[in-house]
Enzyme design. Structure first.
Site, PDB file in Angstrom:
ATOM      1  N   PHE A 199       0.586  -0.924  -0.136  1.00 31.74           N
ATOM      2  CA  PHE A 199       0.422   0.086  -0.240  1.00 31.74           C
ATOM      3  C   PHE A 199       0.743   1.250  -0.304  1.00 31.74           C
ATOM      4  O   PHE A 199       1.304   1.359   0.981  1.00 31.74           O
ATOM      5  CB  PHE A 199      -1.109  -0.307   1.166  1.00 31.74           C
ATOM      6  CG  PHE A 199      -1.535   1.437   1.340  1.00 31.74           C
ATOM      7  CD1 PHE A 199      -3.274   1.222   0.695  1.00 31.74           C
ATOM      8  CD2 PHE A 199      -1.510   2.241   1.478  1.00 31.74           C
ATOM      9  CE1 PHE A 199      -3.983   2.180   0.231  1.00 31.74           C
ATOM     10  CE2 PHE A 199      -2.703   3.641   1.822  1.00 31.74           C
ATOM     11  CZ  PHE A 199      -3.620   3.218   0.462  1.00 31.74           C
ATOM     12  N   ASP A 225       9.360   2.955   1.586  1.00 33.33           N
ATOM     13  CA  ASP A 225       8.393   4.149   2.029  1.00 33.33           C
ATOM     14  C   ASP A 225       8.489   4.002   3.327  1.00 33.33           C
ATOM     15  O   ASP A 225       7.766   2.751   3.904  1.00 33.33           O
ATOM     16  CB  ASP A 225       7.110   3.038   1.658  1.00 33.33           C
ATOM     17  CG  ASP A 225       5.766   4.304   1.796  1.00 33.33           C
ATOM     18  OD1 ASP A 225       5.643   4.373   2.716  1.00 33.33           O
ATOM     19  OD2 ASP A 225       4.942   3.857   0.533  1.00 33.33           O
ATOM     20  N   LYS A 250       2.718  11.104   7.018  1.00 34.91           N
ATOM     21  CA  LYS A 250       1.938  11.165   8.090  1.00 34.91           C
ATOM     22  C   LYS A 250       2.488  12.357   9.765  1.00 34.91           C
ATOM     23  O   LYS A 250       2.603  13.310   9.537  1.00 34.91           O
ATOM     24  CB  LYS A 250       2.175   9.780   9.020  1.00 34.91           C
ATOM     25  CG  LYS A 250       1.241   8.882   7.504  1.00 34.91           C
ATOM     26  CD  LYS A 250       0.298   8.826   7.551  1.00 34.91           C
ATOM     27  CE  LYS A 250      -0.351   7.494   6.378  1.00 34.91           C
ATOM     28  NZ  LYS A 250      -1.619   7.538   5.859  1.00 34.91           N
TER      29      LYS A 250
END
Ligand code: ARG
Length: 749
Positions: A148, A233, A262
């Site tokens: 993802f 990532d 984030k």
């Protein structure tokens, strides 16, 4: 017990009406947050075990971060990169420092994480052509299955998750997959056109999946050997989440590039960046890439402060220490519902057995004041703020243990009485708790429902005693408005409970088309179409036929069949599938013909129990009879002939009958939809609420007054498309026994 956690009804309804339905939020309306705690609009407090997918690692409203935000906002917030600012360089310098890549490094800032994934893809390809010498247009990036990395069309194009991709193509080529954690597979996926391997060090969305130890190190060696960039990532895993600044540090490696997001925004702003070794990012000259908001002074100031807070408050160390405690406690849970516990640092996934729905547990946790999130239907994830206090963490874990105990099949109230052995048909039901939970789970997770928008709904004729066109016309606009709101809320409720809704277009002049329960009955992908008794509704027939034919063409159903000539049949309103008993209850005497039951039996190969309806107010079986997923029947006996009421008692068994009060029946509350443990109804008397709760059901009341004026409610507005005989987990008794006993019963009925 209502699954909605706060009392305020407004925001959820309004959101359902105005927000695109691309999320199915838990029914909690948050208003305020501080540290690890959140409060809803009613002042109820929740422990945040989710941290907005790691975006709130610093806790809510961290005073230093809020101060930096406010100060900088008052000075200057956005300048664009057409100019320099005092804030950008200090931020990027700190970021490059903590990433600690090999040699000199650069950073390219953006806002959302996915933007930085896009940056990574562009930079990697450019490096592939200009530094590695890949032939023009041939560069490929190797990605892991189960990845993802975000939601852009390029990024979902290389997702392996159907939900993320369905009907969004065509997708960008140039990506190859390998199995996450499989180093041989990775080696095979790389060839001379590979410019980069892009991976999450721990797959978050996939359920906090950690690769085997040594995998990252081996991947690093492989990439070096084959002259391929290793891009990690760390949008969710980074900045202390796993007990290291970045998860790759656990294996002592240095990637060529890292994507950060984030928590970089300190829980206040979207801030992301692509950080890479200088030879990669130095190829991104002026004009090659950009972002108006990327690295703006406000974002840069807050992000720099966020990095400093991580250092000053030793959040990485806290995550390591508290994380070990979290995993320890989770691994000590002695629940048969827990299949596996995975994670690192303050980031854990608890994988549950398929006997229970993760969503149901997460909802119950929310009711008890702990916010978590399910993923993939079976995993619950835990990611509290890194600032969480140990006592709070322990309290949340205590609540989790208690909720697991509540759902423990060995003591769940839903099943403990079993279904008493009252008839041959009831005996078909497998009393095994496991089987029942499996049915329950299936019922809630894969429900596929058909609804039709109320855009043209009104009461313009009267074909049942509830309908009064003159009454309706007095306040038609208000009632139509109310119908739209009620319908939207009903649909949102179904979706929140995990159901999928397929909508049928409304048609002007066919006001009752909205009652999709009457369009047909569907079982095992076979559609038995309706034939209406009342002329007023016959116009719906060709429209329904087209709709189901289209479903057949799209592969959702296999067969579309007409009822036998000369017979009337008003669909699932008069043909109710009983998954526990493996039979269909049919209604006759008002709208549908009695004889239609034989056609149903031969089409579906299941028994039917025809029931005679004697009260014109209860003109469809569904107005006075509702089968719940655990085998209980909510009904209004006086709507049936004495013989039929007796048949209900014998086939269902007295222990399974819940008698609706007059109040329920006269508000059409019986006309409800049961999805697993959840019962969606427009009205419930206190008595009915109590008996449903005692049997382990949760009641969701969605007022549907405007539809009541047409004689309809929740069940009428809904047609279940995915009923399956296979789902009924039958006992081992031989079929012929059942057939014989069933025959006797039916004769008695
Ligand atoms: N006005 C509609 C009718 O009388 C209401 C149908 C409600 N549907 C139901 N399944 N009970 O036909």
């Amino acid at each position: 017990m209502d699954a909605r956690v706060g009392k305020m009804q407004g925001p959820i309804e309004l959101e359902a009406a105005v927000a695109a339905p691309n999320y199915a939020p838990l029914p909690v309306v948050l208003e305020r947050g501080e540290g690890s705690w959140l409060w809803d609009a009613d002042g109820k407090r929740y422990l945040d075990f989710m941290s907005a997918y790691s975006a709130v690692s610093h806790g809510h409203a961290h005073p230093r971060l809020v101060r930096a935000l406010v100060e900088q906002a008052q000075r200057v917030a956005v300048t664009s990169r057409a100019y320099h600012s005092t804030e950008l360089a200090p931020f990027l310098a700190k970021l490059v420092e903590v990433a600690d890549l090999d040699g000199e490094a650069r950073a390219l800032p953006a806002s959302g994480g996915c933007e930085s994934v896009e940056t990574a893809i562009k930079a990697a390809r450019r490096w592939g052509y200009r530094a590695k010498g890949i032939d023009p247009g041939r560069a490929e990036i190797v990605v892991a299955r189960g990845n993802f990395h975000g939601r852009s069309t390029t990024v979902v194009g290389f997702s392996s998750e159907d939900d993320y991709r369905a009907d969004f193509g065509p997708f960008a080529p140039g990506f190859r997959h390998f199995d996450f954690g499989d180093i041989t597979g990775l080696a095979e996926a790389i060839d001379e056109n590979t410019c980069a391997v892009l991976i999450e060090p721990i797959q978050g969305e996939a359920g906090i999946v950690t690769p085997p130890p040594g995998f990252l190190r081996a991947a690093r060696e492989l990439c070096t050997e084959r002259n391929v960039l290793l891009i990690v990532d760390e949008i969710q895993s980074g900045l202390g989440r796993t007990g290291a600044w970045f998860a790759y540090m656990h294996e002592g490696i240095r990637p060529d590039a890292v994507i950060v997001g984030k928590a970089l925004g300190g829980g206040l702003l979207p801030v992301s960046a692509f950080v890479a070794r200088a030879p990669v990012l130095d190829l991104m000259g002026p004009g090659s890439h950009g972002s108006t908001f990327g690295g703006n002074p406000l974002a840069a100031r807050v992000a720099l402060e966020a990095l400093r807070v991580i250092e000053d408050e030793k959040l990485v160390e806290r995550s390591q220490a508290l994380g070990a405690h979290l995993l320890d406690r989770l691994r000590q849970l002695r629940s048969p519902l827990v299949r596996a516990v995975r994670g690192r640092g303050l980031w854990a996934g608890v994988e549950l057995t398929p006997d229970v729905s993760a969503r149901a547990i997460v909802e119950r946790l929310a009711q008890r004041g702990v916010l978590t999130k399910d993923t993939h239907g079976t995993v619950i994830r835990f990611a509290p703020p890194l600032t969480i206090r140990r006592e709070a963490l322990d309290w949340g874990l205590d609540v989790f243990a208690a909720v697991l105990a509540e759902f423990d099949p060995r003591r769940a109230p839903f099943h403990d009485s079993g279904i008493p052995h009252i008839s041959a048909l009831a005996a078909r039901r497998n009393d095994d708790v496991k089987a029942a939970t499996r049915i329950e789970r299936r019922a809630r997770q894969s429900a596929h429902l058909m609804m039709s928008s109320p855009r043209h709904f009104e009461v313009s004729y009267a074909i049942n005693p509830w309908m009064d066109p003159s009454q309706w016309s007095v306040s038609a606009d208000r009632l139509a408005d109310d119908a739209r709101r009620g319908w939207a809320k009903l649909m949102a409720t179904y979706e929140r409970l995990g159901a999928r809704v397929t909508a049928q277009d409304p048609v002007q002049g066919l006001p009752d088309l909205v009652f999709t329960a009457n369009a047909a009955v569907v079982l095992d992908r076979k559609v038995l179409l309706a034939r209406f008794l009342c002329e007023e509704r016959r116009g719906e027939e060709p429209h329904n036929r087209r709709f189901f034919e289209a479903l057949r063409e799209r592969g959702f159903v296999d067969e579309v069949v007409d009822p036998p000539p000369g017979l009337f049949f008003e669909g699932a309103g008069d043909a109710i599938w009983d998954v526990s008993r493996g039979l269909i209850w049919t209604g006759y005497g008002q709208r549908s013909s009695r004889e239609v039951h034989a056609a149903i039996e031969s089409l579906y190969g299941v028994p039917t129990v025809p029931l005679e309806l004697v009260d014109p107010r209860f003109y469809h079986l569904d107005t006075c009879f509702c089968v719940l997923s655990g085998g209980e029947v909510l009904w209004y006996p006086s709507a049936f002939s004495a013989e039929s009421a007796d048949a209900v008692r014998r086939v269902a068994g007295a222990g399974n009958l819940i008698e609706a009060t007059d109040e329920d029946a006269l508000h059409l509350g019986v006309n409800s939809v049961c999805l697993g443990r959840d019962v969606v109804m427009c009205h419930a008397s206190d008595a009915t609420r109590a008996s449903l709760a005692a049997r382990g059901y949760r009641v969701h009341v969605v007022p549907l007054d405007s539809f009541n004026r047409s004689g309809g409610a929740a069940y009428c507005l809904t047609l279940r498309l995915d009923n399956e005989t296979r789902a009924a987990d039958r006992g081992s008794d031989s079929d012929s026994d059942h057939e014989r006993e069933f025959e006797q019963l039916r004769r008695a009925a």
